[in-house]
Design a protein around this motif. Structure first.
Motif, PDB file in Angstrom:
ATOM      1  N   ILE A  47      -1.644  23.151  52.855  1.00  0.00           N
ATOM      2  CA  ILE A  47      -1.877  21.845  53.470  1.00  0.00           C
ATOM      3  C   ILE A  47      -2.152  22.199  54.958  1.00  0.00           C
ATOM      4  O   ILE A  47      -3.210  21.874  55.758  1.00  0.00           O
ATOM      5  N   VAL A  48      -1.036  23.021  55.626  1.00  0.00           N
ATOM      6  CA  VAL A  48      -1.325  23.219  57.118  1.00  0.00           C
ATOM      7  C   VAL A  48      -2.565  24.188  57.302  1.00  0.00           C
ATOM      8  O   VAL A  48      -3.614  24.043  58.428  1.00  0.00           O
ATOM      9  N   ALA A  49      -2.785  24.946  56.600  1.00  0.00           N
ATOM     10  CA  ALA A  49      -4.088  26.025  56.789  1.00  0.00           C
ATOM     11  C   ALA A  49      -5.466  25.141  56.395  1.00  0.00           C
ATOM     12  O   ALA A  49      -6.261  25.275  57.323  1.00  0.00           O
ATOM     13  N   ALA A  50      -5.417  24.113  55.844  1.00  0.00           N
ATOM     14  CA  ALA A  50      -6.408  23.314  55.339  1.00  0.00           C
ATOM     15  C   ALA A  50      -6.752  22.124  56.631  1.00  0.00           C
ATOM     16  O   ALA A  50      -7.893  22.158  56.976  1.00  0.00           O
ATOM     17  N   CYS A  51      -5.736  21.760  57.320  1.00  0.00           N
ATOM     18  CA  CYS A  51      -5.802  20.788  58.291  1.00  0.00           C
ATOM     19  C   CYS A  51      -6.473  21.863  59.386  1.00  0.00           C
ATOM     20  O   CYS A  51      -7.254  21.162  60.124  1.00  0.00           O
ATOM     21  N   PHE A  52      -5.771  22.717  59.907  1.00  0.00           N
ATOM     22  CA  PHE A  52      -6.534  23.620  60.933  1.00  0.00           C
ATOM     23  C   PHE A  52      -7.841  23.995  60.734  1.00  0.00           C
ATOM     24  O   PHE A  52      -8.510  23.889  61.665  1.00  0.00           O
ATOM     25  N   SER A  53      -8.239  24.580  59.520  1.00  0.00           N
ATOM     26  CA  SER A  53      -9.557  25.187  59.443  1.00  0.00           C
ATOM     27  C   SER A  53     -10.463  23.999  59.134  1.00  0.00           C
ATOM     28  O   SER A  53     -11.576  23.909  59.601  1.00  0.00           O
ATOM     29  N   ASN A  54     -10.094  23.040  58.533  1.00  0.00           N
ATOM     30  CA  ASN A  54     -11.203  21.800  58.605  1.00  0.00           C
ATOM     31  C   ASN A  54     -11.407  21.171  59.769  1.00  0.00           C
ATOM     32  O   ASN A  54     -12.580  20.808  60.332  1.00  0.00           O
ATOM     33  N   TYR A  55     -10.474  21.142  60.861  1.00  0.00           N
ATOM     34  CA  TYR A  55     -10.615  20.674  62.239  1.00  0.00           C
ATOM     35  C   TYR A  55     -11.739  21.633  62.839  1.00  0.00           C
ATOM     36  O   TYR A  55     -12.555  20.958  63.399  1.00  0.00           O
ATOM     37  N   PHE A  56     -11.365  22.908  62.696  1.00  0.00           N
ATOM     38  CA  PHE A  56     -12.434  23.468  63.567  1.00  0.00           C
ATOM     39  C   PHE A  56     -13.696  23.691  63.090  1.00  0.00           C
ATOM     40  O   PHE A  56     -14.756  23.838  63.846  1.00  0.00           O
ATOM     41  N   LEU A  57     -13.762  23.682  61.597  1.00  0.00           N
ATOM     42  CA  LEU A  57     -15.166  23.683  60.856  1.00  0.00           C
ATOM     43  C   LEU A  57     -15.884  22.541  61.276  1.00  0.00           C
ATOM     44  O   LEU A  57     -17.182  22.408  61.170  1.00  0.00           O
ATOM     45  N   ALA A  58     -14.966  21.219  61.307  1.00  0.00           N
ATOM     46  CA  ALA A  58     -15.803  19.890  61.355  1.00  0.00           C
ATOM     47  C   ALA A  58     -16.354  19.835  62.835  1.00  0.00           C
ATOM     48  O   ALA A  58     -17.502  19.403  63.186  1.00  0.00           O
ATOM     49  N   GLU A  59     -15.933  20.803  63.924  1.00  0.00           N
ATOM     50  CA  GLU A  59     -16.416  20.822  65.319  1.00  0.00           C
ATOM     51  C   GLU A  59     -17.405  21.746  65.723  1.00  0.00           C
ATOM     52  O   GLU A  59     -17.990  21.757  66.612  1.00  0.00           O
ATOM     53  N   SER A  60     -17.914  22.585  64.447  1.00  0.00           N
ATOM     54  CA  SER A  60     -18.750  23.562  64.551  1.00  0.00           C
ATOM     55  C   SER A  60     -19.822  23.373  63.571  1.00  0.00           C
ATOM     56  O   SER A  60     -19.611  22.850  62.719  1.00  0.00           O
ATOM     57  N   SER A  61     -21.022  24.234  64.098  1.00  0.00           N
ATOM     58  CA  SER A  61     -22.274  24.212  63.209  1.00  0.00           C
ATOM     59  C   SER A  61     -21.841  25.369  62.317  1.00  0.00           C
ATOM     60  O   SER A  61     -21.761  26.343  62.667  1.00  0.00           O
ATOM     61  N   THR A  62     -21.876  25.184  60.939  1.00  0.00           N
ATOM     62  CA  THR A  62     -21.105  26.245  59.945  1.00  0.00           C
ATOM     63  C   THR A  62     -22.199  26.025  59.007  1.00  0.00           C
ATOM     64  O   THR A  62     -22.658  25.068  58.524  1.00  0.00           O
ATOM     65  N   THR A  63     -22.402  27.159  58.172  1.00  0.00           N
ATOM     66  CA  THR A  63     -22.666  27.085  56.735  1.00  0.00           C
ATOM     67  C   THR A  63     -21.928  26.792  55.693  1.00  0.00           C
ATOM     68  O   THR A  63     -21.003  27.546  55.335  1.00  0.00           O
ATOM     69  N   TRP A  64     -22.024  25.503  55.130  1.00  0.00           N
ATOM     70  CA  TRP A  64     -20.971  24.905  54.303  1.00  0.00           C
ATOM     71  C   TRP A  64     -21.128  25.596  52.929  1.00  0.00           C
ATOM     72  O   TRP A  64     -19.792  25.312  52.240  1.00  0.00           O
ATOM     73  N   VAL A  65     -21.997  26.171  52.381  1.00  0.00           N
ATOM     74  CA  VAL A  65     -22.201  26.678  51.288  1.00  0.00           C
ATOM     75  C   VAL A  65     -21.081  28.010  51.100  1.00  0.00           C
ATOM     76  O   VAL A  65     -20.338  28.365  50.248  1.00  0.00           O
ATOM     77  N   LEU A  66     -21.116  28.834  52.228  1.00  0.00           N
ATOM     78  CA  LEU A  66     -20.149  29.718  52.521  1.00  0.00           C
ATOM     79  C   LEU A  66     -18.851  29.493  52.536  1.00  0.00           C
ATOM     80  O   LEU A  66     -17.784  30.110  51.965  1.00  0.00           O
ATOM     81  N   VAL A  67     -18.680  28.251  53.531  1.00  0.00           N
ATOM     82  CA  VAL A  67     -17.179  27.414  53.474  1.00  0.00           C
ATOM     83  C   VAL A  67     -16.892  27.091  52.036  1.00  0.00           C
ATOM     84  O   VAL A  67     -15.655  27.457  51.805  1.00  0.00           O
ATOM     85  N   PHE A  68     -17.544  26.382  51.020  1.00  0.00           N
ATOM     86  CA  PHE A  68     -17.222  25.998  49.964  1.00  0.00           C
ATOM     87  C   PHE A  68     -16.744  27.396  49.076  1.00  0.00           C
ATOM     88  O   PHE A  68     -15.889  27.522  48.400  1.00  0.00           O
ATOM     89  N   VAL A  69     -17.497  28.471  49.145  1.00  0.00           N
ATOM     90  CA  VAL A  69     -17.201  29.760  48.138  1.00  0.00           C
ATOM     91  C   VAL A  69     -15.854  30.198  48.685  1.00  0.00           C
ATOM     92  O   VAL A  69     -15.280  30.349  47.753  1.00  0.00           O
ATOM     93  N   CYS A  70     -15.728  30.311  50.027  1.00  0.00           N
ATOM     94  CA  CYS A  70     -14.315  30.689  50.386  1.00  0.00           C
ATOM     95  C   CYS A  70     -13.269  29.881  50.170  1.00  0.00           C
ATOM     96  O   CYS A  70     -12.165  30.558  49.581  1.00  0.00           O
ATOM     97  N   TYR A  71     -13.411  28.696  50.493  1.00  0.00           N
ATOM     98  CA  TYR A  71     -12.157  27.682  49.994  1.00  0.00           C
ATOM     99  C   TYR A  71     -12.137  27.998  48.393  1.00  0.00           C
ATOM    100  O   TYR A  71     -10.963  27.675  47.890  1.00  0.00           O
ATOM    101  N   SER A  72     -12.863  27.926  47.599  1.00  0.00           N
ATOM    102  CA  SER A  72     -12.981  27.874  46.285  1.00  0.00           C
ATOM    103  C   SER A  72     -12.066  29.132  45.830  1.00  0.00           C
ATOM    104  O   SER A  72     -11.310  29.233  44.847  1.00  0.00           O
TER     105      SER A  72
END
Length: 496
Positions: free
Chosen positions: A441-466
């Motif tokens: 939960i803590v890791a998700a809150c921090f990582s999602n906050y920084f990802l939402a504030e930056s331009s990122t490749t969401w496909v890559l994020v989805f693979v990593c999260y999965s």
């Protein structure tokens, strides 16, 4: 008996999953074609109709219990009498409240919605009332099927009905909010006719009513239903209070995004909870026959719920920004934070479900009523404070906090009354199970906050999260013996 419970649970889970996917597509279409504000208007309109069910809100609980008893006693005349009484009470009382709501709709919508939007709300409100009235009558037949432990028939009907709603919504989409209202009329008519047909099929006779008066049965049924009336009425106030506060302290856009987040979380939660609700007739049978102690059943239900609901609910906590991106088309902060808040609140509430269901099965509803009153009271008080200081975010947080506190109260009261230690709820490996969840939960809150504030490749994020999430699932499977035992029992059932 065990096979019937298993089939009912599996069919119920399948129904909730398919219905959830249907609503996922529906809300995605509505939010993109109509916008969050229009979805918010419909949410307010539909939520207002909930008040029409207040008069007969204790009836569904009574139907399941009394039909289950009639089924165990093989007394079909009694079952038909219960169906007849339930239809009469539901149809009449709902109709009277619909009339009251219709003549008070003007000031309600003008208070909650801007003048330009309230005009449309007033126009479609009668159609929403008609749909809700039909749905409540349909529920009599649906809950009757539950009492007969034929939940699988109800699941089949709900699955086909969800497709009916999806198709009719798409066909009438060009009419805007009118189209949504028309689609719901078609949907409720389908459920009403289908539930009647399924009950006739199950009973193998068109004579499903019994017009002969049974005063004693009527008295017992009404007394039992009235016990749960207060609790059920407060349940009907949950969603309206939150949405009305959102409209008042936030915006119609906030109502629309909250509607989507709440639909997602509660639909996923329903996968777990509705599967457990098939245990009510079993608890009734256990109570009547005294074949075993229901408290042992309660402890097992709690452990299974805790283990299953944790990875399922918090999956959506972890992937909330990606869900927003797919469903809405962008990472919407209010939607994402609503998911976070609602998941925590509903998760704790889910853990109180075994106590709630056990009380229903043995007919001791006082504790359930206390939980409902506490939830509504806290939501009302916290909602005003949270809305005033934090606007929409405060309203949603108030609702979640209300769920958490009231659920804790129910668990405490249930254990106190039945002289149970909280230790009976523990399972081997539970400490590491919940510590790993907290880290996630803590890791998700921090990582999602920084990802939402930056331009990122969401496909890559989805693979990593999965990959991370899959690794966590494997880890808890290996370190939670009860999960392995459940898997072995399931495999033995399938291949024996």
């Amino acid at each position: 008996m065990q096979n019937r419970l298993f089939i009912n649970a599996i069919s119920t889970i399948g129904q909730v999953i398919i219905s959830g996917l249907t609503y996922f597509f529906l809300y995605g279409i509505w939010i993109r074609e109509l916008g969050a504000k229009q979805l918010g208007v419909w949410s307010i309109v539909w939520t207002t109709t909930y008040f029409a069910a207040m008069a007969n809100s204790g009836v569904p609980v009574g139907i399941v219990k009394f039909i289950a008893e009639a089924h165990i006693q093989a007394d079909m005349a009694k079952a038909r009498s219960i169906i007849t009484m339930s239809i009469g009470i539901t149809a009449l009382l709902n109709f009277l409240i619909c009339i009251v709501l219709y003549f008070n709709a003007s000031w309600i919508f003008h208070f909650l919605i801007s003048s330009s939007e309230s005009a449309v709300a007033l126009q479609i409100f009668p159609y929403a009332l008609a749909a809700f009235w039909l749905l409540n009558i349909s529920n009599v037949f649906m809950f009757t099927l539950d009492g007969f432990q034929a939940n699988y028939l109800r699941s089949i009907l709900n699955i086909t009905a969800s497709f009916t709603l999806l198709i009719s919504s798409y066909l009438f989409l060009h009419k805007g909010l009118w189209g949504i209202a028309i689609a719901h009329i078609i949907y409720t008519l389908y459920i009403l006719l289908g539930s009647i047909a399924l009950l006739i099929y199950y009973l193998k006779t068109p004579f499903i009513l019994n017009l002969q008066a049974d005063k004693r049965l009527f008295s017992d049924f009404v007394k039992y239903s009235l016990k749960s009336q207060v609790g059920s009425i407060t349940t009907l106030l949950y969603d309206p209070i939150t949405k009305f506060f959102l409209a008042k302290y936030g915006s119609l856009d906030a109502v629309g995004f909250y509607e989507m987040a709440n639909r997602l979380v509660t639909q996923i939660r329903s996968i777990i909870v509705t599967a457990n609700q098939v245990m009510v007739p079993k608890i009734v049978e256990t109570s009547l026959n005294a074949t075993s102690h229901f408290q042992r059943l309660y402890a097992m239900m709690f452990k299974i719920l805790a283990i299953i609901s944790t990875p399922l609910l918090f999956f959506f906590f972890f992937f909330a920004p990606l869900i927003s991106l797919v469903w809405i088309g962008k990472v919407e902060p209010f939607f994402v934070l609503s998911i976070y808040t609602l998941i925590v609140g509903w998760y704790i509430n889910t853990l109180s479900v075994p106590a709630y269901i056990s009380n229903m099965g043995i007919g001791q509803l006082r504790q359930n009523i206390i939980q409902h009153i506490a939830t509504a009271s806290f939501n009302l008080a916290f909602g005003v404070i949270g809305g005033y200081f934090l606007a929409g975010y405060g309203v949603v947080s108030a609702w979640s906090l209300s769920l958490i506190i009231s659920s804790g109260i129910l668990i405490y009261l249930f254990h106190q009354k039945n002289h149970l230690s909280l230790s009976i709820l523990r399972f081997e490996g539970d400490r590491n199970f919940f510590i790993s969840l907290l880290i996630l939960i803590v890791a998700a809150c921090f990582s999602n906050y920084f990802l939402a504030e930056s331009s990122t490749t969401w496909v890559l994020v989805f693979v990593c999260y999965s990959l991370i999430y899959a690794g966590w699932l494997v880890w808890i499977f290996k370190n939670t013996p009860l999960l392995l035992e459940m898997r072995l029992r399931f495999a033995n059932f399938l291949f024996k």
